[in-house]
Design a protein around this motif. Sequence first.
Motif, short mmCIF file in Angstrom:
data_model
loop_
_atom_site.label_atom_id
_atom_site.label_comp_id
_atom_site.label_asym_id
_atom_site.label_seq_id
_atom_site.Cartn_x
_atom_site.Cartn_y
_atom_site.Cartn_z
N GLY A 1 0.80 -1.22 0.00
CA GLY A 1 0.00 0.00 0.00
C GLY A 1 0.83 1.26 0.00
O GLY A 1 0.27 2.38 -0.03
N THR B 1 -4.86 2.94 -1.51
CA THR B 1 -3.79 3.10 -2.51
C THR B 1 -3.50 1.79 -3.22
O THR B 1 -3.41 1.74 -4.46
CB THR B 1 -2.51 3.62 -1.85
OG1 THR B 1 -2.76 4.89 -1.25
CG2 THR B 1 -1.39 3.76 -2.86
N SER B 2 -3.38 0.71 -2.45
CA SER B 2 -3.12 -0.59 -3.08
C SER B 2 -4.29 -1.03 -3.93
O SER B 2 -4.11 -1.55 -5.05
CB SER B 2 -2.81 -1.64 -2.01
OG SER B 2 -3.93 -1.85 -1.16
N HIS C 1 -3.43 3.18 3.01
CA HIS C 1 -2.69 2.08 2.40
C HIS C 1 -3.63 1.11 1.69
O HIS C 1 -3.31 0.61 0.61
CB HIS C 1 -1.87 1.35 3.47
CG HIS C 1 -0.55 1.97 3.74
ND1 HIS C 1 -0.44 3.20 4.34
CD2 HIS C 1 0.72 1.55 3.49
CE1 HIS C 1 0.85 3.50 4.46
NE2 HIS C 1 1.57 2.53 3.95
N THR C 2 -4.77 0.84 2.31
CA THR C 2 -5.74 -0.05 1.65
C THR C 2 -6.23 0.55 0.35
O THR C 2 -6.27 -0.12 -0.69
CB THR C 2 -6.94 -0.30 2.58
OG1 THR C 2 -6.50 -0.89 3.79
CG2 THR C 2 -7.96 -1.22 1.92
#
Length: 231
Positions: free
Chosen positions: A49, A127-128, A124-125
């Motif tokens: 992420g 973005t990934s 992060h979740t």
Amino acid sequence: MAGFAVLTWLVTAGGAPVRADGRVLHRFLRAAAAHPGLDSTAHYLCKLGNIQVAVPVLLAAAVWTGWAARAAGRPRWWLPPAAAALAMALLPVVVTVVKDAVHRPPPGQTVPDPSGYGYFPSGHTATSAVAFGAAALLLLPWARGRAARVLLGAGTPLLLLAVGCALVWCDYHWPLDVLASWCLTLTLLSGVAAAQVLARAAHHGAPDAAGSGSSGGAADDGLNCSSGSPG
């Protein structure tokens, strides 16, 4: 987007959903304590992420598929890569605004972010999910063979599920932080999927050199192996 709005309201309002969120997190942490050997794998998944990892993957997919579509003479070849880039550009704006508005504290074992922003939704979740999800959507129409299509179509969601669970497993985020980011991601990726459909429709509707429709004609270079629109 409705799911994201509802989850944002629930977290802001507090009460039973937030208490349930804490109970789910506690179960994850108990499982993590019982299986310490998985910690290194979970921390590795969390790193997917990072902007430094996720964005180059999307950039590579956008450049390659844009070049391939342009080389094949397809109209609106630029539309799907542009939609993916727009989704990635909008993501940090939405996440930052909501983080600042909700200002949710981190889970108990996590050191607060020095930026002062909250932890809802999970950056992060999101973005990934946007980067790898959009890359899969861009590449899927060009995938040759069933194995490649299965890897992109089924493997990508499983990878993103693993990233989200790893962020909870490592106590970086509450479960609802991750769930909200997935809801936001679906909205952004729907725009990329729509761009794929429009580009594909323009390709099949454009006349080839002989003046006939390009569907099944010489203008199709054989790279488009999928039988339907991605996503």
